[in-house]
Design a protein around this motif. Structure first.
Motif, PDB file in Angstrom:
ATOM      1  N   LYS A  54       0.828  -1.203   0.000  1.00  0.00           N
ATOM      2  CA  LYS A  54       0.000   0.000   0.000  1.00  0.00           C
ATOM      3  C   LYS A  54       0.865   1.258   0.000  1.00  0.00           C
ATOM      4  N   LYS A  55       0.419   2.280  -0.672  1.00  0.00           N
ATOM      5  CA  LYS A  55       1.140   3.548  -0.772  1.00  0.00           C
ATOM      6  C   LYS A  55       1.486   4.102   0.612  1.00  0.00           C
ATOM      7  N   GLY A  56       2.710   4.584   0.746  1.00  0.00           N
ATOM      8  CA  GLY A  56       3.128   5.243   1.975  1.00  0.00           C
ATOM      9  C   GLY A  56       3.733   4.333   3.019  1.00  0.00           C
ATOM     10  N   LEU A  57       3.813   3.047   2.709  1.00  0.00           N
ATOM     11  CA  LEU A  57       4.363   2.101   3.684  1.00  0.00           C
ATOM     12  C   LEU A  57       5.827   1.803   3.377  1.00  0.00           C
ATOM     13  N   ASN A  58       6.609   1.697   4.403  1.00  0.00           N
ATOM     14  CA  ASN A  58       8.009   1.287   4.306  1.00  0.00           C
ATOM     15  C   ASN A  58       8.487   0.923   5.703  1.00  0.00           C
ATOM     16  N   LYS A  59       9.682   0.424   5.793  1.00  0.00           N
ATOM     17  CA  LYS A  59      10.203  -0.025   7.087  1.00  0.00           C
ATOM     18  C   LYS A  59      10.303   1.119   8.096  1.00  0.00           C
ATOM     19  N   ALA A  60      10.646   2.301   7.621  1.00  0.00           N
ATOM     20  CA  ALA A  60      10.795   3.438   8.535  1.00  0.00           C
ATOM     21  C   ALA A  60       9.489   3.756   9.263  1.00  0.00           C
ATOM     22  N   VAL A  61       8.363   3.609   8.573  1.00  0.00           N
ATOM     23  CA  VAL A  61       7.058   3.871   9.201  1.00  0.00           C
ATOM     24  C   VAL A  61       6.854   2.919  10.376  1.00  0.00           C
ATOM     25  N   GLY A  62       7.159   1.634  10.156  1.00  0.00           N
ATOM     26  CA  GLY A  62       7.010   0.665  11.225  1.00  0.00           C
ATOM     27  C   GLY A  62       7.987   0.885  12.360  1.00  0.00           C
ATOM     28  N   ILE A  63       9.233   1.202  12.028  1.00  0.00           N
ATOM     29  CA  ILE A  63      10.256   1.420  13.057  1.00  0.00           C
ATOM     30  C   ILE A  63       9.899   2.609  13.934  1.00  0.00           C
ATOM     31  N   SER A  64       9.341   3.648  13.336  1.00  0.00           N
ATOM     32  CA  SER A  64       8.970   4.832  14.130  1.00  0.00           C
ATOM     33  C   SER A  64       7.919   4.484  15.178  1.00  0.00           C
ATOM     34  N   LEU A  65       6.989   3.599  14.836  1.00  0.00           N
ATOM     35  CA  LEU A  65       5.986   3.155  15.810  1.00  0.00           C
ATOM     36  C   LEU A  65       6.634   2.397  16.963  1.00  0.00           C
ATOM     37  N   VAL A  66       7.574   1.525  16.623  1.00  0.00           N
ATOM     38  CA  VAL A  66       8.249   0.730  17.650  1.00  0.00           C
ATOM     39  C   VAL A  66       9.131   1.612  18.526  1.00  0.00           C
ATOM     40  N   ALA A  67       9.864   2.523  17.919  1.00  0.00           N
ATOM     41  CA  ALA A  67      10.741   3.408  18.684  1.00  0.00           C
ATOM     42  C   ALA A  67       9.944   4.257  19.672  1.00  0.00           C
ATOM     43  N   LYS A  68       8.777   4.703  19.241  1.00  0.00           N
ATOM     44  CA  LYS A  68       7.909   5.473  20.145  1.00  0.00           C
ATOM     45  C   LYS A  68       7.445   4.611  21.311  1.00  0.00           C
ATOM     46  N   GLU A  69       7.071   3.358  21.027  1.00  0.00           N
ATOM     47  CA  GLU A  69       6.635   2.432  22.071  1.00  0.00           C
ATOM     48  C   GLU A  69       7.764   2.169  23.065  1.00  0.00           C
ATOM     49  N   LEU A  70       8.992   2.077  22.569  1.00  0.00           N
ATOM     50  CA  LEU A  70      10.139   1.786  23.429  1.00  0.00           C
ATOM     51  C   LEU A  70      10.775   3.038  24.012  1.00  0.00           C
ATOM     52  N   ASN A  71      10.263   4.204  23.616  1.00  0.00           N
ATOM     53  CA  ASN A  71      10.762   5.485  24.115  1.00  0.00           C
ATOM     54  C   ASN A  71      12.248   5.681  23.792  1.00  0.00           C
ATOM     55  N   ILE A  72      12.600   5.368  22.547  1.00  0.00           N
ATOM     56  CA  ILE A  72      13.972   5.552  22.073  1.00  0.00           C
ATOM     57  C   ILE A  72      13.959   6.586  20.950  1.00  0.00           C
ATOM     58  N   PRO A  73      14.696   7.695  21.092  1.00  0.00           N
ATOM     59  CA  PRO A  73      14.679   8.732  20.059  1.00  0.00           C
ATOM     60  C   PRO A  73      15.371   8.282  18.784  1.00  0.00           C
ATOM     61  N   ARG A  74      15.041   8.965  17.724  1.00  0.00           N
ATOM     62  CA  ARG A  74      15.551   8.624  16.393  1.00  0.00           C
ATOM     63  C   ARG A  74      17.083   8.618  16.336  1.00  0.00           C
ATOM     64  N   ASP A  75      17.732   9.535  17.063  1.00  0.00           N
ATOM     65  CA  ASP A  75      19.186   9.623  16.983  1.00  0.00           C
ATOM     66  C   ASP A  75      19.898   8.455  17.665  1.00  0.00           C
ATOM     67  N   ARG A  76      19.120   7.617  18.386  1.00  0.00           N
ATOM     68  CA  ARG A  76      19.725   6.444  19.006  1.00  0.00           C
ATOM     69  C   ARG A  76      19.223   5.152  18.334  1.00  0.00           C
ATOM     70  N   ILE A  77      18.853   5.258  17.068  1.00  0.00           N
ATOM     71  CA  ILE A  77      18.490   4.086  16.270  1.00  0.00           C
ATOM     72  C   ILE A  77      19.650   3.760  15.345  1.00  0.00           C
ATOM     73  N   ILE A  78      20.116   2.512  15.394  1.00  0.00           N
ATOM     74  CA  ILE A  78      21.151   2.020  14.476  1.00  0.00           C
ATOM     75  C   ILE A  78      20.487   0.984  13.581  1.00  0.00           C
ATOM     76  N   ALA A  79      20.422   1.263  12.282  1.00  0.00           N
ATOM     77  CA  ALA A  79      19.728   0.358  11.353  1.00  0.00           C
ATOM     78  C   ALA A  79      20.698  -0.158  10.303  1.00  0.00           C
ATOM     79  N   PHE A  80      20.523  -1.435   9.942  1.00  0.00           N
ATOM     80  CA  PHE A  80      21.392  -2.101   8.971  1.00  0.00           C
ATOM     81  C   PHE A  80      20.559  -2.614   7.801  1.00  0.00           C
ATOM     82  N   GLY A  81      21.025  -2.396   6.567  1.00  0.00           N
ATOM     83  CA  GLY A  81      20.297  -2.881   5.399  1.00  0.00           C
ATOM     84  C   GLY A  81      21.190  -3.016   4.185  1.00  0.00           C
TER      85      GLY A  81
END
Length: 269
Positions: free
Chosen positions: A190-217
């Protein structure tokens, strides 16, 4: 050290070319968890095809599947499941419009149920992973639910023209990504979906700011995730476009690239 969220793509990133997690990388991830950091998976695979690795790493976090079309927590039912399928009418339109292109097969997935347009034994092992319900036959007749994703399996030389057609005709309603070898597949969500959208939801749930996310791809379905993360890391075996936007390029998936970055950045020695 402050708590980080470590986000791992599977194929070509966490997994070696033999579809395993190397011992060094596994032990490094375990050390990161012991140090208080959170570890999660973000993949284009369905959950049934990623659960093995989720369990192997003994994760207790939400997971992003289908490139962001499904976000859920296998261990915590109070976490709100987010499922964002495509409208079945859009899928039928896409199927009709790509008929003029040469493709090998069409596969639709509704969560963990699989609908395969034409039987193809060379791919059955992939889609039977996790023992889903598999229906084989014309998608128009068999698919009666809004699918989580649609896959177009084509010859490598036809993939660019199919993607250009999707962009020209259906860009307002869908997003599409390309799988790497050995199967040349265009994956549609579906339009507008990507991994970043999902990660942002999880990071908010875990109370971890964006600058402390390390992502590998490594592939084009990781572009938004690598751009979103405070520290976006591309694998040496990754595509050039991903390397150009990453904060760092590490060793390949066969050379413990993930472990090397985590040991250095999180001081895990």
């Amino acid at each position: 050290m402050e708590k980080h969220l470590i986000v791992l793509d599977l194929d070509g990133t966490l997994l070696t070319d033999t579809q395993t997690i190397s011992e060094k990388t596994k032990q490094t991830i375990m050390k990161a968890k012991e140090a208080g950091h959170q570890v999660m998976i973000a993949t284009g695979r369905p959950f049934r095809a990623s659960q093995l690795y989720y369990n192997e790493l003994m994760l207790t976090t939400p997971i992003v599947n289908f490139n962001g079309a499904l976000v859920h927590h296998p261990k915590n039912k109070s976490f709100k499941l987010v499922h964002s399928p495509m409208d079945i009418g859009v899928v039928h339109d896409v199927v009709d419009s790509v008929d003029k292109f040469q493709y090998k097969n069409l596969i639709a997935e509704v969560m963990d149920n699989v609908f395969i347009h034409t039987e193809d034994q060379s791919m059955m092992n992939i889609f039977k992973m996790g023992d889903p319900d598999v229906t084989i036959g014309n998608l128009r007749g068999n698919l009666n639910e809004d699918p989580t994703s649609l896959l177009i399996h084509a010859n490598e030389e036809n993939v660019p023209s199919i993607r250009k057609h999707l962009e020209d005709v259906h860009a307002e309603l869908i997003d599409h990504r390309r799988w790497g070898a050995p199967f040349h597949i265009v994956e549609i969500v579906k339009k507008g979906l990507n991994k970043a959208v999902g990660i942002s939801l999880v990071a908010k749930e875990l109370n971890i700011p964006r600058d402390r996310i390390i992502a590998f791809g490594d592939e084009d379905n990781d572009l938004e995730m690598i751009d979103y993360a405070g520290i976006g890391v591309a694998m040496a075996n990754g595509i050039d476009q991903l390397k150009s936007i990453a904060n760092e390029v590490t060793l390949s998936n066969n050379e413990d690239g993930i472990a090397n970055v985590l040991i250095e950045r999180l001081k895990l020695n």
